[in-house]
Design a protein around this motif. Structure first.
Motif, PDB file in Angstrom:
ATOM      1  N   PRO A   1      -1.197  51.556  20.413  1.00  0.00           N
ATOM      2  CA  PRO A   1      -1.525  53.227  20.654  1.00  0.00           C
ATOM      3  C   PRO A   1      -2.432  53.909  19.664  1.00  0.00           C
ATOM      4  N   ALA A   2      -2.324  53.568  18.733  1.00  0.00           N
ATOM      5  CA  ALA A   2      -3.542  54.067  17.785  1.00  0.00           C
ATOM      6  C   ALA A   2      -5.057  53.927  17.899  1.00  0.00           C
ATOM      7  N   LEU A   3      -5.021  52.953  19.097  1.00  0.00           N
ATOM      8  CA  LEU A   3      -6.341  52.577  19.057  1.00  0.00           C
ATOM      9  C   LEU A   3      -6.877  53.108  20.274  1.00  0.00           C
ATOM     10  N   VAL A   4      -5.918  53.581  20.949  1.00  0.00           N
ATOM     11  CA  VAL A   4      -6.694  54.644  22.152  1.00  0.00           C
ATOM     12  C   VAL A   4      -7.974  55.668  22.126  1.00  0.00           C
ATOM     13  N   LEU A   5      -7.186  56.125  20.760  1.00  0.00           N
ATOM     14  CA  LEU A   5      -8.702  56.689  20.944  1.00  0.00           C
ATOM     15  C   LEU A   5      -9.867  56.719  20.468  1.00  0.00           C
TER      16      LEU A   5
ATOM     17  N   ASP B   1      -7.098  59.287  10.549  1.00  0.00           N
ATOM     18  CA  ASP B   1      -8.173  59.855  10.288  1.00  0.00           C
ATOM     19  C   ASP B   1      -8.394  60.501  11.777  1.00  0.00           C
ATOM     20  N   GLY B   2      -7.632  59.410  13.127  1.00  0.00           N
ATOM     21  CA  GLY B   2      -8.361  60.338  14.467  1.00  0.00           C
ATOM     22  C   GLY B   2      -7.262  62.255  14.033  1.00  0.00           C
ATOM     23  N   VAL B   3      -6.772  62.541  13.859  1.00  0.00           N
ATOM     24  CA  VAL B   3      -6.481  63.898  13.703  1.00  0.00           C
ATOM     25  C   VAL B   3      -7.526  64.468  13.034  1.00  0.00           C
ATOM     26  N   ARG B   4      -7.325  63.909  11.703  1.00  0.00           N
ATOM     27  CA  ARG B   4      -8.696  64.302  11.143  1.00  0.00           C
ATOM     28  C   ARG B   4      -9.138  64.715  11.434  1.00  0.00           C
ATOM     29  N   ARG B   5     -10.458  63.807  12.443  1.00  0.00           N
ATOM     30  CA  ARG B   5     -11.804  63.811  12.802  1.00  0.00           C
ATOM     31  C   ARG B   5     -11.350  64.760  13.627  1.00  0.00           C
TER      32      ARG B   5
ATOM     33  N   GLU C   1      -9.596  67.595  14.190  1.00  0.00           N
ATOM     34  CA  GLU C   1      -9.875  69.232  14.262  1.00  0.00           C
ATOM     35  C   GLU C   1     -11.336  69.086  13.824  1.00  0.00           C
ATOM     36  N   LEU C   2     -11.995  68.086  12.584  1.00  0.00           N
ATOM     37  CA  LEU C   2     -13.387  68.659  12.700  1.00  0.00           C
ATOM     38  C   LEU C   2     -14.253  68.873  13.419  1.00  0.00           C
ATOM     39  N   MET C   3     -14.048  68.030  13.806  1.00  0.00           N
ATOM     40  CA  MET C   3     -14.610  67.925  15.463  1.00  0.00           C
ATOM     41  C   MET C   3     -14.451  69.279  16.084  1.00  0.00           C
ATOM     42  N   GLN C   4     -12.954  69.748  16.261  1.00  0.00           N
ATOM     43  CA  GLN C   4     -13.132  71.073  16.889  1.00  0.00           C
ATOM     44  C   GLN C   4     -13.101  72.448  15.188  1.00  0.00           C
ATOM     45  N   TRP C   5     -13.076  72.727  13.897  1.00  0.00           N
ATOM     46  CA  TRP C   5     -13.935  73.747  13.865  1.00  0.00           C
ATOM     47  C   TRP C   5     -14.583  73.050  13.585  1.00  0.00           C
ATOM     48  N   ALA C   6     -16.122  72.483  13.815  1.00  0.00           N
ATOM     49  CA  ALA C   6     -17.100  72.512  13.414  1.00  0.00           C
ATOM     50  C   ALA C   6     -18.150  72.936  14.985  1.00  0.00           C
TER      51      ALA C   6
ATOM     52  N   VAL D   1     -11.066  69.248  23.623  1.00  0.00           N
ATOM     53  CA  VAL D   1     -10.911  68.162  22.556  1.00  0.00           C
ATOM     54  C   VAL D   1      -8.656  68.538  21.398  1.00  0.00           C
ATOM     55  N   GLU D   2      -8.884  69.798  21.997  1.00  0.00           N
ATOM     56  CA  GLU D   2      -7.167  69.743  22.463  1.00  0.00           C
ATOM     57  C   GLU D   2      -6.412  69.339  22.870  1.00  0.00           C
ATOM     58  N   ARG D   3      -6.999  68.654  23.794  1.00  0.00           N
ATOM     59  CA  ARG D   3      -5.846  67.805  24.782  1.00  0.00           C
ATOM     60  C   ARG D   3      -5.892  66.315  24.285  1.00  0.00           C
ATOM     61  N   LEU D   4      -7.147  66.582  23.178  1.00  0.00           N
ATOM     62  CA  LEU D   4      -7.209  64.599  23.042  1.00  0.00           C
ATOM     63  C   LEU D   4      -6.519  64.908  21.793  1.00  0.00           C
ATOM     64  N   GLU D   5      -5.901  65.598  21.215  1.00  0.00           N
ATOM     65  CA  GLU D   5      -5.527  65.754  19.629  1.00  0.00           C
ATOM     66  C   GLU D   5      -3.437  65.298  20.407  1.00  0.00           C
ATOM     67  N   HIS D   6      -3.378  66.678  21.342  1.00  0.00           N
ATOM     68  CA  HIS D   6      -2.244  66.167  21.597  1.00  0.00           C
ATOM     69  C   HIS D   6      -1.509  64.809  22.531  1.00  0.00           C
TER      70      HIS D   6
END
Length: 833
Positions: free
Chosen positions: A167-171, A335-339, A341-346, A382-387
């Protein structure tokens, strides 16, 4: 409210500065017409005060609560629930009652020395006090005896890690799949050209279609995939972070090596120091594979927590990535969440794969604007992918969180973990208070002298009511993706059930392992704040009087968060047309200039700093000293070029200051019109206050020069060469600064008004009149002298400006009161969420 986003107003559990909690409770009870016992719930962190509100209603409700002194937040509706909070409070109370029975045995174990004793607490406090006085310590010895040789108590979790990998590899598979499809499409489109040549069907349409397809797919690659895969970690600014020099922290690195060898934790490759209280690791994938990780060490944690507790946080940060397979799982989950969130901030801050920082060049600008414009439409995706990622990796995140807690307990023991978690919560609360105080001070051009000691002092001086509120807040479930969030009650209970024994044999202070912890902490605090901020003693910011706090609030309200950076010009606009405006017309005119005021104010600050840097760079070139032009905002080392650029910036600064002064003259006109509308007695009192303000005009030139000299000395301190080649120029600026300080003291001492206000005594305490000495020959001694003079200049300026703001706020509060009595349309605060 159909179609609108709904919000809830939630208590942070804290009051505004200088606000007594009992008074806030009484005011809240009166505001809501409820008993005081019920109103006291409003001081619980996470308590929902109002729910299902529209944005405008939530902001208005927040403003009303902040007026009575309660600090609240506006959150999306449904984020917090009072019933869950009450249930957690009951669990916390039961746990507290159960812990009373265990306390005697725990105290006995502490007395026997298996954990940190109260005597060592006193010793740690003495260490902190010595830190504040910049006493150089001897390096700590016998680091080999800190850890015991017990067997590892945190079991391997290879099977659980394998179960969580899929499941961690899905993103990453989603983004890599998009990248693969785009690259395949690019290759296929390009292949159509030679294929058409081979078949003899090559036409202009084939070439145009292929090139258009390639351009479109590459655009999608830059828009969708590049931000996730290739945005650099440093794209989001992190202020105050500095790398630990091996020479400065040799003993600390030795201790970390011992920790890795005794516990089989990953090795510490590098240490990044910050002024905050966070301890965590954010490694690259290759570092996880090599089991050599970077660690972020918050200096506030070092100054506030015991050495064993700091080591427990370090072990927790490293333990998440312990083992290659578990480390890969942790890297994918966190790192998936961090990326994302970083993408959303950018995307929110108009960054793209072409230009991750600064401004794009002329060729990049059109494509950059297209990527930024299209990026705004990607934010919901991006928000939906994070959820989605959080939903699929929730179990793995909880597993990694509990495993990290076990590594912390492996050092300090399960019995000590509850007390450690409670102090951890308090540390986060103290760090939050200091951070918010620092942001408020930065708005006025001030900063902490030493953030780490400020957090330590705040932690030691938390009142009993705040401590109880923090204990109750421990019942709230933590976010498993936030590796810096303190342990909640469920996590504490899970650790206690394991019954782990501690590994640390004796206490050691991590601050002792630095060559000069005070200097490192002050350097990190200086890097955290802007270069134009004035140094203010910690106690003056943390223990600000009610008078100072109320003055800041009045200034923010009257000037709409943009108070003057210097003295308010006491003159009306030159234009006769503007002089004929009445009070309401003046307010309406100012309302239309608020955006311009913020932009011009910020531009003036930057131009002033660049002017100082350019003038200093030109002086260095004139004295035939080699410089790095970029350090002085110059393009070359040519004297003619430096003088030309300085003249250009000077004209820009004069124009910017002219616009700024023009707007503030209308503020003064607003003041005068409100004064005229006052009754006779109040008008006379206001005029007396206005005369007091006019007396500060004698200090205007001194304030400007002190600001320029402090900025110049700051540049000297940053770029001082080892051989002190600029000795003569530095000595000249030191002499000019000392002369200006003497002139400032003389002006203040010659005024009976300033003496009556206590400005002379405050200056003597903060700026300290000292005779000027020759610059020492040793580099570190010369640097200390330059920094000392810089601090004296900044202290003198900040003390004078603070007294001035109190006097100004006293007058402006009367004007605001009169405007309310006249029922004028006020100058609304800018609403920011």
């Amino acid at each position: 409210m159909a179609g609108q986003d709904l919000y809830q107003v939630v208590s942070t559990g804290r009051t505004l500065h200088a606000k007594n909690s009992d008074q806030v409770v009484r005011d809240a009870a009166q505001l809501f017409s409820i008993p005081e016992a019920q109103a006291r719930r409003l001081l619980l962190k996470g308590w929902v005060i109002r729910d299902q509100l529209a944005s405008a209603q939530a902001l208005e409700f927040r403003a009303g609560l902040q007026k009575i002194g309660l600090r609240v937040e506006v959150c999306p509706a449904g984020k917090f629930d009072n019933q869950q909070l009450i249930a957690r409070i009951k669990v916390a109370q039961r746990r507290k009652n159960q812990s009373v029975a265990k306390k005697p045995s725990t105290d006995k174990r502490l007395a026997n020395g298996s954990t940190v004793s109260s005597a060592r607490d006193d010793q740690a406090r003495k260490v902190k006090s010595r830190t504040e006085t910049s006493v150089t310590r001897e390096p700590a010895k016998d680091l080999e005896q800190v850890f015991g040789d017990k067997q590892a108590t945190v079991p391997s979790a290879v099977a659980r890690a394998c179960f969580g990998l899929l499941p961690a590899l899905v993103l990453p598979i989603i983004f890599l799949g998009i990248a693969g499809l785009c690259l395949y499409g690019v290759g296929y489109a390009l292949w159509q050209i030679p294929l058409a040549v081979w078949q003899g069907e090559l036409t202009g349409g084939v070439i145009a279609y292929s090139l258009f397809t390639v351009a479109f797919l590459l655009f999608l690659l830059l828009l969708l995939v590049a931000p996730y895969l290739w945005f650099p970690r440093n794209i989001q600014p992190k202020s105050g972070e500095i790398r630990l020099n091996r020479a400065e922290g040799r003993d600390l690195l030795r201790l970390f090596d011992q920790l890795s060898r005794r516990t089989n934790l990953p090795k510490v490759q590098e240490v990044t120091l910050g002024p905050d209280a966070q301890v965590f690791s954010s490694p690259e994938f290759t570092q996880v594979i090599r089991q050599q990780l970077p660690i972020h060490l918050g200096l506030s944690c070092v100054a506030s927590m015991r050495g064993s507790e700091c080591l427990a946080l370090v072990a927790r940060g490293l333990g998440i990535y312990q083992g290659k397979l578990t480390g890969i799982l942790a890297w994918l989950v966190l790192d998936g969440v961090r990326r994302l969130e970083l993408m959303q901030w950018a995307l929110e801050n108009e960054r793209s794969a072409l230009c991750t920082s600064g401004e794009p060049n002329r060729l990049q600008k059109p494509l950059h604007r297209m990527l930024v414009t299209c990026g705004h439409f990607l934010l919901p995706m991006v928000e939906r992918l994070e959820h989605l990622h959080r939903a699929m990796t929730r179990g793995s995140a909880r597993f990694l969180e509990s495993r990290a807690d076990l590594w912390a307990a492996d050092l300090i023991g399960s019995e000590a973990f509850a007390g450690f978690a409670e102090r951890w919560h308090r540390l986060i609360h103290a760090d939050l208070i200091v951070s918010e105080t620092g942001r408020e001070a930065a708005a006025l051009g001030q900063r902490f002298e030493n953030i780490s000691t400020a957090v330590a002092w705040t932690l030691d001086n938390l009142d009993e009511e705040t401590r109880k509120a923090i204990e109750l807040a421990m019942g709230q479930a933590s976010d498993p993706w936030d590796i810096c969030e303190a342990a909640d009650l469920e996590r504490i209970e899970a650790v206690n059930q394991r019954g782990l024994n501690g590994r640390i044999l004796r206490e050691i202070s991590l601050s002792d392992l630095f060559v000069d912890f005070s200097q490192v902490a002050q350097a990190s605090s200086a890097a955290h704040a802007g270069p134009d901020c004035q140094v203010v003693e910690n106690r003056r910011l943390l223990c600000s009087s009610r008078e100072v706090d109320e003055a800041v609030q009045v200034l923010e309200e009257y000037f709409n968060r943009y108070p003057p950076l210097t003295l308010l010009p006491l003159r009306r606009p030159v234009s006769e047309e503007m002089q004929e405006m009445d009070l309401q017309a003046s307010i309406d005119w100012l309302r239309g200039k608020l955006v311009d005021l913020g932009e011009v104010r910020e531009r003036s600050q930057k131009l002033r700093l660049r002017m100082v840097a350019m003038q200093l760079g030109a002086a260095m070139i004139r004295n035939k000293l080699s410089i790095n032009p970029q350090n002085y905002s110059l393009q070359s080392s040519s004297l003619a070029s430096a003088q030309e650029m300085a003249a250009l910036k000077r004209s820009e600064l004069e124009e910017s200051e002219k616009q700024l002064q023009h707007i503030y003259t209308v503020f003064y006109q607003r003041l005068c019109l409100a004064l005229v509308a006052m009754p006779a007695r109040e008008r006379q009192e206001a005029r007396n206050l206005l005369r007091h303000l006019a007396a500060y005009d004698a200090l205007a030139t001194h304030l400007e020069r002190l600001g320029g000299y402090s900025a110049s000395l700051s540049l000297f301190a940053q770029n001082l060469s080892q051989n002190l080649a600029e000795r003569e120029l530095v000595q000249k600026y030191l002499a000019l600064s000392a002369r200006e300080l003497d002139a400032t003291f003389a002006t203040v001492e010659s005024s009976d008004l300033f003496k009556a206000q206590g400005l002379d005594s405050a200056l003597c305490i903060k700026a300290k009149r000292e005779p000027l000495q020759l610059l020492p020959k040793r580099h570190h001694e010369a640097l200390a002298m330059v920094q000392s003079m810089e601090s004296r200049c900044k202290y003198a300026r900040s003390v004078i400006f603070e007294h001035y703001q109190v006097q100004l706020a006293s007058l402006l509060s009367r004007c605001l009161k009169r405007e309310q009595q006249l029922q004028l349309n006020p100058l609304r605060l800018l609403r920011t969420v």
